[in-house]
Scaffold this motif. Structure first.
Motif, PDB file in Angstrom:
ATOM      1  N   GLU A  64       1.182  -1.363  -0.471  1.00 20.87           N
ATOM      2  CA  GLU A  64       0.083  -0.181   0.223  1.00 20.87           C
ATOM      3  C   GLU A  64       1.292   1.182   0.257  1.00 20.87           C
ATOM      4  O   GLU A  64       0.777   2.434  -0.697  1.00 20.87           O
ATOM      5  CB  GLU A  64      -0.988  -0.106   1.197  1.00 20.87           C
ATOM      6  N   ILE A  65       2.267   1.626   0.692  1.00 26.60           N
ATOM      7  CA  ILE A  65       2.652   2.310   1.083  1.00 26.60           C
ATOM      8  C   ILE A  65       3.737   2.561  -0.422  1.00 26.60           C
ATOM      9  O   ILE A  65       3.582   4.093  -0.844  1.00 26.60           O
ATOM     10  CB  ILE A  65       3.643   2.815   1.797  1.00 26.60           C
ATOM     11  N   ALA A  70       3.666   5.566  -3.214  1.00 25.90           N
ATOM     12  CA  ALA A  70       4.660   6.868  -3.861  1.00 25.90           C
ATOM     13  C   ALA A  70       4.943   6.308  -4.753  1.00 25.90           C
ATOM     14  O   ALA A  70       4.985   7.241  -5.551  1.00 25.90           O
ATOM     15  CB  ALA A  70       6.075   5.975  -2.904  1.00 25.90           C
ATOM     16  N   SER A  71       4.535   5.419  -5.902  1.00 29.50           N
ATOM     17  CA  SER A  71       4.092   5.665  -7.115  1.00 29.50           C
ATOM     18  C   SER A  71       3.330   6.724  -7.508  1.00 29.50           C
ATOM     19  O   SER A  71       3.584   7.291  -8.442  1.00 29.50           O
ATOM     20  CB  SER A  71       4.330   4.450  -7.647  1.00 29.50           C
ATOM     21  N   LEU A  72       1.833   6.563  -7.230  1.00 30.57           N
ATOM     22  CA  LEU A  72       1.314   7.394  -7.300  1.00 30.57           C
ATOM     23  C   LEU A  72       1.173   8.506  -7.106  1.00 30.57           C
ATOM     24  O   LEU A  72       1.291   9.580  -7.515  1.00 30.57           O
ATOM     25  CB  LEU A  72       0.029   7.050  -6.820  1.00 30.57           C
ATOM     26  N   ILE A  73       1.880   8.839  -5.934  1.00 27.06           N
ATOM     27  CA  ILE A  73       2.407  10.456  -6.153  1.00 27.06           C
ATOM     28  C   ILE A  73       3.630  11.126  -6.522  1.00 27.06           C
ATOM     29  O   ILE A  73       3.565  12.067  -7.157  1.00 27.06           O
ATOM     30  CB  ILE A  73       3.206  10.490  -4.465  1.00 27.06           C
ATOM     31  N   ALA A  74       4.660  10.044  -7.271  1.00 29.03           N
ATOM     32  CA  ALA A  74       5.504  10.287  -8.824  1.00 29.03           C
ATOM     33  C   ALA A  74       5.261  10.639  -9.158  1.00 29.03           C
ATOM     34  O   ALA A  74       5.811  11.424 -10.400  1.00 29.03           O
ATOM     35  CB  ALA A  74       6.391   9.099  -8.347  1.00 29.03           C
ATOM     36  N   GLU A 119       4.445  20.129  -1.376  1.00 28.00           N
ATOM     37  CA  GLU A 119       3.251  20.473  -1.224  1.00 28.00           C
ATOM     38  C   GLU A 119       3.301  18.743  -0.322  1.00 28.00           C
ATOM     39  O   GLU A 119       1.606  18.782   0.064  1.00 28.00           O
ATOM     40  CB  GLU A 119       1.954  19.885  -2.448  1.00 28.00           C
ATOM     41  N   ILE A 120       2.996  17.724  -0.349  1.00 29.58           N
ATOM     42  CA  ILE A 120       3.740  16.157  -0.205  1.00 29.58           C
ATOM     43  C   ILE A 120       3.795  16.080   1.437  1.00 29.58           C
ATOM     44  O   ILE A 120       4.574  16.408   2.807  1.00 29.58           O
ATOM     45  CB  ILE A 120       4.414  15.525  -0.709  1.00 29.58           C
ATOM     46  N   TYR A 177      -2.890   9.689  -0.311  1.00 28.58           N
ATOM     47  CA  TYR A 177      -3.190   8.088  -1.561  1.00 28.58           C
ATOM     48  C   TYR A 177      -2.887   7.241  -1.422  1.00 28.58           C
ATOM     49  O   TYR A 177      -2.959   5.659  -1.887  1.00 28.58           O
ATOM     50  CB  TYR A 177      -1.573   8.599  -2.095  1.00 28.58           C
ATOM     51  N   LEU A 178      -2.989   7.025   0.146  1.00 28.10           N
ATOM     52  CA  LEU A 178      -3.483   5.515   1.057  1.00 28.10           C
ATOM     53  C   LEU A 178      -4.545   4.692   0.594  1.00 28.10           C
ATOM     54  O   LEU A 178      -5.406   5.018  -0.002  1.00 28.10           O
ATOM     55  CB  LEU A 178      -3.578   5.220   2.139  1.00 28.10           C
TER      56      LEU A 178
END
Ligand code: IPE
Ligand code: IPE
Ligand code: MG
Length: 262
Positions: free
Chosen positions: A150-151, A155-159, A171-172, A180-181
């Protein structure tokens, strides 16, 4: 004899319930083994406990219940056991749908659901869609789930969003990361207040590592099929006797609670 709801909840302060209870449902295999039965018999028996804890959470007025039903690592079990579990999960969710609707319980699916075999997956997705309007207990089933999965996914979606220009690295914040979880996908499920693990092991096994940051932990030696409403009530009473300090001192916490009492 089954105890009445009133006697089960005696000593529980209904105004101070945990908002979010999570459970690691462990010990089905050992329950079966001690009875000379195949492990699958333990998993079948475990379905009755899922019913009990769901019903009790709903009757008490707990808002969020999250159950660890199948971990990413559980895919490594013998194929026959995986197949039985997938069949049981699909069968149980389909059978329970009318009761879930009657009790206003909404099902959320957390985990890599695409990996679930099609037949069970369709039943799960159907149940989640059919209960999506329900506003009572929010019941999250963690399936093909692990916290590191999940984490890493977050991280991938945020990137990706940062590369697209939809999100600036500055902004993170913790709130943004949290959003994003997978536990924020269908509803913003809050952090866990009380984690219960049955089966006697004292470990987290890759469950909700982020969301458990300040949870109170309760480990029961009972095997999951044995876990009763009375045992659940005992865990809640134990929770209510803890002092949750969130990094502050005991004096600060006492001062805060006496201020909110007035
Ligand atoms: C929990 O019971 C159910 C799942 C992990 C799917 P186990 O199957 O882990 O039972 P034990 O721990 O072997 O007794
Ligand atoms: C944790 O139980 C996962 C679920 C309850 C779904 P396991 O039985 O897989 O955990 P470990 O391997 O003993 O840590
Ligand atoms: Mg186990």
């Amino acid at each position: 004899m089954t105890e009445s709801f009133e006697s089960l909840i005696s000593g529980i302060d209904l105004k101070r319930l945990p908002r979010h209870v999570a459970m690691i449902m462990d010990g089905n295999g050992r329950w079966a083994k001690t009875r000379g039965l195949p492990r699958s018999a333990g998993h079948s028996e475990g379905v009755a406990t899922v019913r009990r804890v769901t019903e009790f959470s709903s009757d008490l007025g707990i808002k969020y219940l999250t159950l660890y039903a199948f971990s990413t690592e559980n895919w490594n079990r013998p194929q026959q056991e995986v197949d039985t579990l997938m069949y049981l999960i699909g069968w149980a969710i389909e059978k329970e749908l009318p009761d879930l609707l009657r009790n206003n319980v909404r099902i959320h699916l957390i985990g890599d659901i695409q990996r679930i075999p099609e037949e069970a997956r369709n039943k799960l997705l159907n149940c989640a869609a059919a209960t999506s309007h329900c506003t009572g207990l929010q019941l999250s089933m963690c399936l093909s789930y692990s916290s590191r999965w999940e984490i890493t996914r977050a991280a991938s979606l945020i990137a990706k969003d940062a590369l697209n220009g939809n999100l600036s690295p500055d902004e993170i914040s913790e709130e943004v990361f949290n959003s994003y979880l997978h536990t924020a996908q269908t509803e913003n499920i809050p952090d866990v207040d009380l984690l219960i693990r049955t089966g006697g092991e004292v470990r987290i096994s890759n469950f909700l590592l982020w969301q458990l940051a300040y949870a109170e932990l309760f480990f029961s030696p009972l095997l999951w099929p044995e876990f009763s409403k009375a045992d659940y009530a005992e865990a809640i009473r134990d929770f209510q006797n803890r002092e949750r300090r969130f990094g502050k001192t005991g004096d600060q916490v006492n001062q805060q609670s006496s201020m909110s009492d007035t």
